[in-house]
Structure formats: structure tokens, C-alpha cells
Enzyme design. Sequence first.
Site, short mmCIF file in Angstrom:
data_model
loop_
_atom_site.label_atom_id
_atom_site.label_comp_id
_atom_site.label_asym_id
_atom_site.label_seq_id
_atom_site.Cartn_x
_atom_site.Cartn_y
_atom_site.Cartn_z
N ARG A 1 0.83 -1.23 0.00
CA ARG A 1 0.00 0.00 0.00
C ARG A 1 0.85 1.27 0.00
NH1 ARG A 1 -2.48 -3.84 -0.61
NH2 ARG A 1 -4.42 -4.50 0.37
N SER B 1 -11.69 1.45 3.43
CA SER B 1 -10.93 1.11 4.65
C SER B 1 -10.37 2.39 5.25
CB SER B 1 -9.77 0.19 4.31
OG SER B 1 -10.24 -0.96 3.67
N GLU C 1 -5.85 5.70 6.57
CA GLU C 1 -5.47 5.48 5.17
C GLU C 1 -5.84 6.68 4.29
OE1 GLU C 1 -5.94 1.42 3.49
OE2 GLU C 1 -6.96 2.45 1.85
P1 NAP Z 1 -10.13 -9.35 4.71
O1 NAP Z 1 -10.24 -10.22 3.51
O2 NAP Z 1 -11.11 -9.50 5.82
O3 NAP Z 1 -8.67 -9.51 5.32
C1 NAP Z 1 -8.34 -8.86 6.54
C2 NAP Z 1 -6.85 -8.82 6.68
O4 NAP Z 1 -6.31 -10.13 6.57
C3 NAP Z 1 -6.16 -8.00 5.62
O5 NAP Z 1 -5.07 -7.40 6.27
C4 NAP Z 1 -5.65 -9.02 4.63
O6 NAP Z 1 -4.47 -8.60 4.01
C5 NAP Z 1 -5.34 -10.18 5.54
N1 NAP Z 1 -5.44 -11.48 4.86
C6 NAP Z 1 -6.57 -12.22 4.69
N2 NAP Z 1 -6.27 -13.39 4.09
C7 NAP Z 1 -4.94 -13.36 3.86
C8 NAP Z 1 -4.03 -14.29 3.27
N3 NAP Z 1 -4.44 -15.47 2.79
N4 NAP Z 1 -2.73 -13.93 3.20
C9 NAP Z 1 -2.31 -12.75 3.66
N5 NAP Z 1 -3.12 -11.83 4.24
C10 NAP Z 1 -4.41 -12.14 4.35
O7 NAP Z 1 -10.07 -7.84 4.27
P2 NAP Z 1 -11.21 -6.83 3.85
O8 NAP Z 1 -11.08 -5.64 4.69
O9 NAP Z 1 -12.54 -7.53 3.73
O10 NAP Z 1 -10.75 -6.42 2.37
C11 NAP Z 1 -10.75 -7.38 1.32
C12 NAP Z 1 -9.54 -7.15 0.46
O11 NAP Z 1 -9.64 -5.86 -0.18
C13 NAP Z 1 -8.24 -7.13 1.26
O12 NAP Z 1 -7.25 -7.78 0.51
C14 NAP Z 1 -7.97 -5.65 1.42
O13 NAP Z 1 -6.59 -5.36 1.59
C15 NAP Z 1 -8.49 -5.13 0.11
N6 NAP Z 1 -8.74 -3.68 0.11
C16 NAP Z 1 -7.89 -2.88 -0.56
C17 NAP Z 1 -8.07 -1.51 -0.59
C18 NAP Z 1 -7.10 -0.63 -1.35
O14 NAP Z 1 -6.14 -1.11 -1.92
N7 NAP Z 1 -7.34 0.64 -1.37
C19 NAP Z 1 -9.16 -0.94 0.06
C20 NAP Z 1 -10.04 -1.80 0.74
C21 NAP Z 1 -9.81 -3.17 0.77
P3 NAP Z 1 -4.40 -7.57 2.78
O15 NAP Z 1 -4.96 -6.29 3.24
O16 NAP Z 1 -2.95 -7.51 2.52
O17 NAP Z 1 -5.13 -8.18 1.66
#
Ligand code: NAP
Length: 345
Positions: free
Chosen positions: A168, A245, A341
Site C-alpha cells: 500500500r 478502509s 489510510e
Molecule cells: P479481509 O479479507 O477481511 O482480510 C483482513 C486482513 O487479513 C487483511 O489485512 C488481509 O491482508 C489479511 N489477509 C486475509 N487473508 C490473507 C491471506 N491469505 N494472506 C495474507 N493476508 C491475508 O479484508 P477486507 O477488509 O474484507 O478487504 C478485502 C480485500 O480488499 C483485502 O485484501 C484488502 O486489503 C483489500 N482492500 C484494498 C483496498 C485498497 O487497496 N485501497 C481498500 C479496501 C480493501 P491484505 O490487506 O494484505 O489483503
Amino acid sequence: MKARTLRELVEHDVDLAARTTLALPARAALYARIKSVAHLAKLGGHGTRRRFILGGGSNLVMRSDFDGLMLHIAITGRRLIGEDGDAWYVRAGAGENWHDLVTWTLAQGWPGLENLALIPGTVGAAPIQNIGAYGLELSERFHSLEAIDLPSGKTLRLDRQACRFAYRSSLFKEEGWHLDGQRVITWVTFRLPKAWSAQTAYADLADELDRQAIARPTGQQIAEAVVAIRRRKLPDPALLPNAGSFFHNPIVDAAFAERLAAAHPRLPRYVQADGRVKLAAAWLIEQSGWKGRCLGRVGMYEKQALVLVNHGGATGSEVIALATAVQAAVRERFAIELTPEPVIL
Ligand code: NAP
């Protein structure tokens, strides 16, 4: 199209509530919708007022009015600019909607961006925080970008290495391009490898595909699964204003994570390539009692604790008060400092 004059481009005293997804009341003293690099070249080093670059307005908290020039980047266009044995190369304008680009590449038969479906914002904003989701980061599909340095009028070309992508983060984030209003990303080129393989390791995504009984998903099916998950979990800003987020997922050192896990055995932990450990901010917030809880007219969303929502009529001060309260609760319970963020202006 011929670039219009500066006077024609700039509007005065513009309402920003409808131009940002948190819908906070705020006005910009000056506002220009920039549709081409020629428009930007015209603005050049003009004026000494503070500037801010606005994309989709999905990662921005307006704390008060903005007494400067808001440059809304609306450069559009997307096309295949090359192809070799290994990849397709797609170039898109910084003002293109991110999800529309994902959908369009898949419809052309060029998979690669599917895990990033439905991330809000624009193509130009995507490299700044190296958007990522469900195990894929933009940097893995990035080829190069063009930007303009407004004071000098020079075009800058940066390849993947020059962008210094990290979790990020990027050179642009490190150097504050998104804050200084001087350097503007105009076009981004993506490299979509022909040797494509599905990335379905994330539990939510694997579960969704299982539910749909899809064993060998296409890029299109992964995008549809990601859209389904996100629609279930995340509020639609048109119905419930939000900025996605609200806090970064903290990355801590291994020894600290181990101590924390000893005290909280259900703590989700993800070990990074460098040995540090990524924690889920949503889980920390939920455990601190803030999931679905409100303070004034804002709250942490009931289905996803990481999303701060405006229940109607909230101000920037209310957002800051809630963010501060959540940070304090997480600090007290876990000794972790959450960092916001979105840009707070
Ligand atoms: P989530 O799937 O509930 O995951 C929560 C946390 O666990 C995040 O930190 C995610 O990492 C980590 N995680 C889950 N499974 C994983 C695995 N197999 N290996 C490594 N890390 C794992 O998250 P959520 O809030 O519902 O969001 C879904 C996805 O959308 C996430 O990947 C999140 O990062 C992404 N997202 C991105 C943005 C952006 O880029 N602006 C904004 C909103 C959400 P990561 O965050 O590294 O994936």
C-alpha cells in the site's frame, strides 16, 4: 480537442460534498476539471495558491473548506498499445474509473486485474497506494506511467522499479505526490501476462468460489466473486457515504506479534516476506468494541469494522473525533497505533 483557456477551466467556490464519497460538507475556492495533458500544461506553474489533486474522491476526508485550487483529473481513454509473446500492454488515462478498467480488460479477454475488482477510485490514484486485494497488488500488473511536473512542465516516465512499490505504498506516497499538488500522474500502462493463473488463496475468495461450485475459475469468474464479496461486506457510498478502509493494516515485528498472540490466541496473523507480521485492523477494531458503534453521525460499519461511515449530515470534525476514539481504544487494548489510510485535508 483544443485546450481551453485557463479562465474557462477554473470554477470558483465549488461544493465538494458530491465529489467525495464520504460526502462531508466542504467547498473548494478554485476547482478545475482536467481532461487532457494539454489542460495541465496550461495550468503549469500558474498561481501560488495551494493545490490538491483529486481523483475519484474515495480516499479523502474533507475536514474543512479548501482555500486553494482543486485539480480534478479526468483524463480518459484506454487501449491496447502493444502485445508480445508474454503479455498484453494496456494504457489508460488517470481519470478512468478503476473498476471500469478491470471490467473492460476482462471483456477483451485479457485477465490479470480481476482480484482488484470494485476497488473504488481512479486509475491515476491506483499506483499511489499500490492498491491491492485478495492476494494481488497493482505492482504485479504495472508496466510504467507518465506524469507531469507542473512547475517545469516536464513529462516524467517511470517504470516499475522507479515507482518503489511496497505494501500500500510507493515512491509517490513516500514523496507525497498526492499531497503537494505539483506532480500529476496522467497515464498508466499495465502489463497483463498471457501465462495467467488464478490467485484464489484468500479464504473469502476461495469460500465464495466454493459456494458457487467453481473449481477452475476464469478471470471473469474471479472478478464476479470479488464483486459479490465486496457488495455483501462493504457499503455502497451512494447509499451510505464512506471512504473505504479507514486505517492501514498494521505491520509489526515478529516478537511483538507473538507476545500479542499469547494474550489473544485468535489474533489473525500474516507473516510477510521480510519476517514482519501483518495484522487485520478490522479485527483489532472489532475486538476493541467499535464494530457497528457510532459517535455522533458517524460510525464504524456494522458488517466491516474497518470502514468508517457517514450516517448523514456528518462533519469532518465528527470523522476525526471517531477516528481518534477508535485509535485510542485499539492502543489501549493492543498497544498498536492505527494510522488512517485516507488523506485528511
Ligand atoms: P479481509 O479479507 O477481511 O482480510 C483482513 C486482513 O487479513 C487483511 O489485512 C488481509 O491482508 C489479511 N489477509 C486475509 N487473508 C490473507 C491471506 N491469505 N494472506 C495474507 N493476508 C491475508 O479484508 P477486507 O477488509 O474484507 O478487504 C478485502 C480485500 O480488499 C483485502 O485484501 C484488502 O486489503 C483489500 N482492500 C484494498 C483496498 C485498497 O487497496 N485501497 C481498500 C479496501 C480493501 P491484505 O490487506 O494484505 O489483503
